[in-house]
Design an enzyme around this catalytic site. Structure first.
Site, mmCIF file in Angstrom:
data_model
loop_
_atom_site.group_PDB
_atom_site.id
_atom_site.type_symbol
_atom_site.label_atom_id
_atom_site.label_comp_id
_atom_site.label_asym_id
_atom_site.label_seq_id
_atom_site.Cartn_x
_atom_site.Cartn_y
_atom_site.Cartn_z
ATOM 1 N N SER A 91 0.750 -1.341 -0.227
ATOM 2 C CA SER A 91 -0.005 0.020 -0.011
ATOM 3 C C SER A 91 0.761 1.116 0.026
ATOM 4 C CB SER A 91 -0.957 -0.129 1.186
ATOM 5 O OG SER A 91 -1.901 1.002 1.238
ATOM 6 N N LYS A 143 -23.902 15.720 6.383
ATOM 7 C CA LYS A 143 -22.866 15.598 7.466
ATOM 8 C C LYS A 143 -22.751 14.283 7.952
ATOM 9 C CE LYS A 143 -20.454 18.237 9.152
ATOM 10 N NZ LYS A 143 -19.141 18.573 8.974
#
Length: 267
Positions: A91, A143
């Site tokens: 990664s 949100k």
């Protein structure tokens, strides 16, 4: 000091999780870039070695280190950069390795995982069974994006997927730019998040050859290595945590004292 002036391999560790915090088991761009600059500028450094053993981590920190390696290589074109992968270079750690001139692996190293992940779990069914009601209030419709206690919103999911795909695109571009024609495979599976053994990675052009820091020293006829990794005092992080805990303890005892005083007055 004499070893820094004489011919040596300059080692910079990429060991542990890549994260913005400064700790013994983490890698951050501020410390790593400082180490890289010193390693490149040392008069006796014959080559730079990224000593990698990391599962990855922050894409931002990884990219900042990748950018610094590329910049320093342009400033010091006579100094090669070798990424030497031990147990793992996956990664974000592979993102960093792709900036090197050569990636050296052990045949049994784990290499690759060119992908991006954002873990998320859905507990809406469990919350219903337990009679838990989500009373979260928001100003702004998104949100509470990917809330664990609400059924998934397809539009929010698509937005987050586009975000991850965008970051993945940066990762792919960095690997393609860093590796260039050394990538032997155009198979999209190379960029799908799969990882391989070192031996398989060499066959794909994801890595170049097998070896270690010891074999590299023999090849380059260098018998000294100097570690430029910024060393953090192990007490630093412990004292930092202790300080935080002591601070928490003081604030909670003060709060308790104030509450007691208020209660006494009310009674």
């Amino acid at each position: 000091t004499s070893s820094i002036g004489s011919s040596h391999l300059a080692i910079v560790d990429i060991v542990g999780t890549i994260d913005s915090s400064a700790g013994q088991s983490t890698v951050n761009s501020e410390d790593t870039n400082k180490a890289l600059k010193r390693a490149f500028e040392a008069s006796g450094s014959k080559a730079i070695v990224l000593n990698i053993n990391s599962p990855g981590g922050s894409p931002v920190q990884s990219d900042e280190i990748w950018q610094e390696i590329r910049y320093q290589k342009k400033q010091h074109p006579n100094k090669k950069v070798y990424a030497v992968i031990g147990d793992m270079g996956a990664s974000g750690a592979y993102y960093i390795a792709s900036a090197a001139d050569e990636i050296i692996v052990n045949p049994s190293s784990l290499v690759g995982s060119i992908g991006v992940i954002m873990p998320n779990y859905g507990l809406s069914g469990l919350a219903q069974k337990l009679g838990v009601e989500d009373r979260t209030l928001t100003s702004g419709n998104n949100k509470d994006i990917l809330s664990m206690t609400k059924p998934i919103n397809p539009e929010q999911r698509a937005h987050v997927q586009a975000l991850l795909d965008n970051v993945h695109g940066h990762f792919i571009n960095a690997v393609k730019e860093g590796r260039g024609k050394r990538l032997k495979s155009n198979d999209p599976a190379v960029f799908s998040g799969l990882f391989w053994t070192g031996e398989q990675a060499i066959a794909l052009g994801v890595a170049d050859r097998s070896g270690s820091i010891t074999t590299l020293m023999r090849e380059l006829k260098v018998d000294q290595k100097v570690d430029y990794t910024v060393q953090r005092n192990p007490l630093e992080s412990v004292l930092g945590r202790m300080g935080a805990k002591i601070g928490e303890g003081i604030s909670s005892s003060l709060a308790a004292q104030l509450e007691t005083q208020q209660n006494a007055k009310i009674q």
